[in-house]
Design an enzyme around this catalytic site. Structure first.
Site, PDB file in Angstrom:
ATOM      1  CE1 TYR A 229     -51.709  22.446 -69.299  1.00  0.00           C
ATOM      2  CE2 TYR A 229     -53.195  21.939 -67.480  1.00  0.00           C
ATOM      3  CZ  TYR A 229     -52.643  21.483 -68.579  1.00  0.00           C
ATOM      4  OH  TYR A 229     -52.925  20.193 -69.036  1.00  0.00           O
TER       5      TYR A 229
ATOM      6  CE  LYS B 137     -49.438  21.089 -67.535  1.00  0.00           C
ATOM      7  NZ  LYS B 137     -49.192  20.353 -68.609  1.00  0.00           N
TER       8      LYS B 137
HETATM    9  C1  MN9 Z   1     -53.725  16.719 -72.154  1.00  0.00           C
HETATM   10  C2  MN9 Z   1     -52.448  15.812 -71.573  1.00  0.00           C
HETATM   11  O1  MN9 Z   1     -52.626  15.099 -71.128  1.00  0.00           O
HETATM   12  N1  MN9 Z   1     -51.479  16.570 -71.662  1.00  0.00           N
HETATM   13  C3  MN9 Z   1     -50.410  16.212 -70.874  1.00  0.00           C
HETATM   14  C4  MN9 Z   1     -49.445  17.342 -70.505  1.00  0.00           C
HETATM   15  O2  MN9 Z   1     -49.872  18.655 -70.572  1.00  0.00           O
HETATM   16  C5  MN9 Z   1     -49.264  15.513 -71.964  1.00  0.00           C
HETATM   17  O3  MN9 Z   1     -48.336  14.839 -70.779  1.00  0.00           O
HETATM   18  C6  MN9 Z   1     -49.780  14.243 -72.604  1.00  0.00           C
HETATM   19  O4  MN9 Z   1     -50.509  13.560 -71.662  1.00  0.00           O
HETATM   20  C7  MN9 Z   1     -48.838  13.579 -73.180  1.00  0.00           C
HETATM   21  O5  MN9 Z   1     -47.794  14.337 -74.107  1.00  0.00           O
HETATM   22  C8  MN9 Z   1     -49.412  12.275 -74.282  1.00  0.00           C
HETATM   23  O6  MN9 Z   1     -50.019  13.077 -75.345  1.00  0.00           O
HETATM   24  C1  PYR Z   2     -49.263  17.823 -67.938  1.00  0.00           C
HETATM   25  C2  PYR Z   2     -50.593  17.429 -67.830  1.00  0.00           C
HETATM   26  O1  PYR Z   2     -51.312  16.743 -68.251  1.00  0.00           O
HETATM   27  C3  PYR Z   2     -51.536  17.652 -66.560  1.00  0.00           C
HETATM   28  O2  PYR Z   2     -52.093  18.867 -66.793  1.00  0.00           O
HETATM   29  O3  PYR Z   2     -51.786  16.919 -66.173  1.00  0.00           O
END
Ligand code: MN9
Ligand code: PYR
Length: 291
Positions: free
Chosen positions: A136, A164
């Protein structure tokens, strides 16, 4: 590995007002993702799951509840990364025993670990758990940036099956795609789903798919079919919504929108705050405008 491809929701976790796990709310959220959002899988224990604010016991209980509710109907990934490597291993064994299809672990953060230390962290988790691992990468929150050659070193471990990639760096994404055709690359920013799919990622993992999974799947499928104009219009609509959500408090607003979709997803856990009434109203308005 086909089972691990497609659109994955980073599962939102329902808490009660005091920050205790709300089992019913979690079950409803899992069901909603499977039955209504039609996602291909769930990523449990990520940033979106408020994971780094939780005790080990809470993390295990969430893995339990999510798996019990999903019962293998969709692919399940458990994010087990933690600064305490022993905890990460313990969680990895626990999730593996529960039947999670793969593990994922955030790069260790806060301290400035060397790449050798990071590599040792991943190899320890895969050796101890014998499960597959998805790295990740989210440098915005961890400060860890890895190069193509460092990914190559990680990927020498056959159990490290993918990444990811929650990064805005499309050049690096393309280089990784080209260099590792057999590894799984997931797009991490929902805002960039179309662009990442054009670069031929295998899937996407994100927070907004809990409420917008059907449209995300359309963007992904259209882009795979080369129908970029149609996909771009859907991405534009999604991004109008995401922009509004980010401006109102990401996880709180997603939970409020889930309520509009009939799922009682509870509250966020402190130190995250609760939405004031005007932002609750704004969340409802976002739902009415975009969903
Ligand atoms: C830090 C975080 O929440 N990252 C998520 C996934 O990695 C994303 O799904 C974001 O929430 C999304 O792209 C909105 O910025
Ligand atoms: C996708 C992402 O937001 C997570 O780590 O939950």
């Amino acid at each position: 590995m086909d089972k691990l491809k497609g659109i994955f929701s980073a599962l939102l976790v329902a808490f009660d007002k005091d920050g205790n796990i709300d089992e019913k709310g979690i079950r409803e959220t899992v069901r909603h993702n499977i039955d209504n959002m039609k996602v291909d899988g769930l990523y449990v224990g990520g940033s979106t799951g408020e994971n780094f604010m939780l005790t080990t016991e809470d993390k295990k209980r969430i893995f339990d509840i999510a798996m019990d509710e999903a019962k293998g109907q969709i692919a399940m990934i458990a994010q087990v990364g933690a600064l305490d490597l022993r905890e990460a291993v313990e969680l990895g064994k626990y999730a593996t025993d529960l039947g999670y299809d793969a593990l994922s672990a955030v790069t260790p953060f806060y301290y400035k670990f060397t790449f050798e230390e990071i590599k040792n962290y991943y190899n320890t988790i895969t050796n101890e758990t014998n499960n597959k691992m998805i790295v990740y990468s989210i440098s915005l929150l961890t400060g860890v940036n890895m190069s193509v050659s460092q990914f190559a070193e990680l990927f020498e471990n056959k159990n490290i099956i993918g990444v990811k990639f929650t990064e805005g760096n499309f050049y690096l994404m393309e280089r990784l795609r080209h260099a590792f055709p057999d590894k799984l690359i997931y797009s991490g920013f929902d805002e960039m789903l179309l662009s990442a799919t054009v670069l031929n990622v295998d899937g996407a993992i994100g927070s907004t798919y809990n409420i917008n999974g059907v449209n995300a799947k359309k963007i992904f499928t259209l882009a795979k079919e080369g129908k970029v104009d149609e996909a771009r219009e859907l991405q534009r609509q999604a991004n109008d919504m995401i922009e509004a959500i980010l401006g109102n408090g990401l996880f709180q607003t997603l939970k409020e929108i889930l309520k509009c979709q009939g799922v009682d997803a509870g509250f966020c856990k402190e130190p995250l705050g609760k939405l004031p009434p005007e932002k609750v109203e704004r969340a409802k308005e976002i739902y009415r405008n975009y969903l």
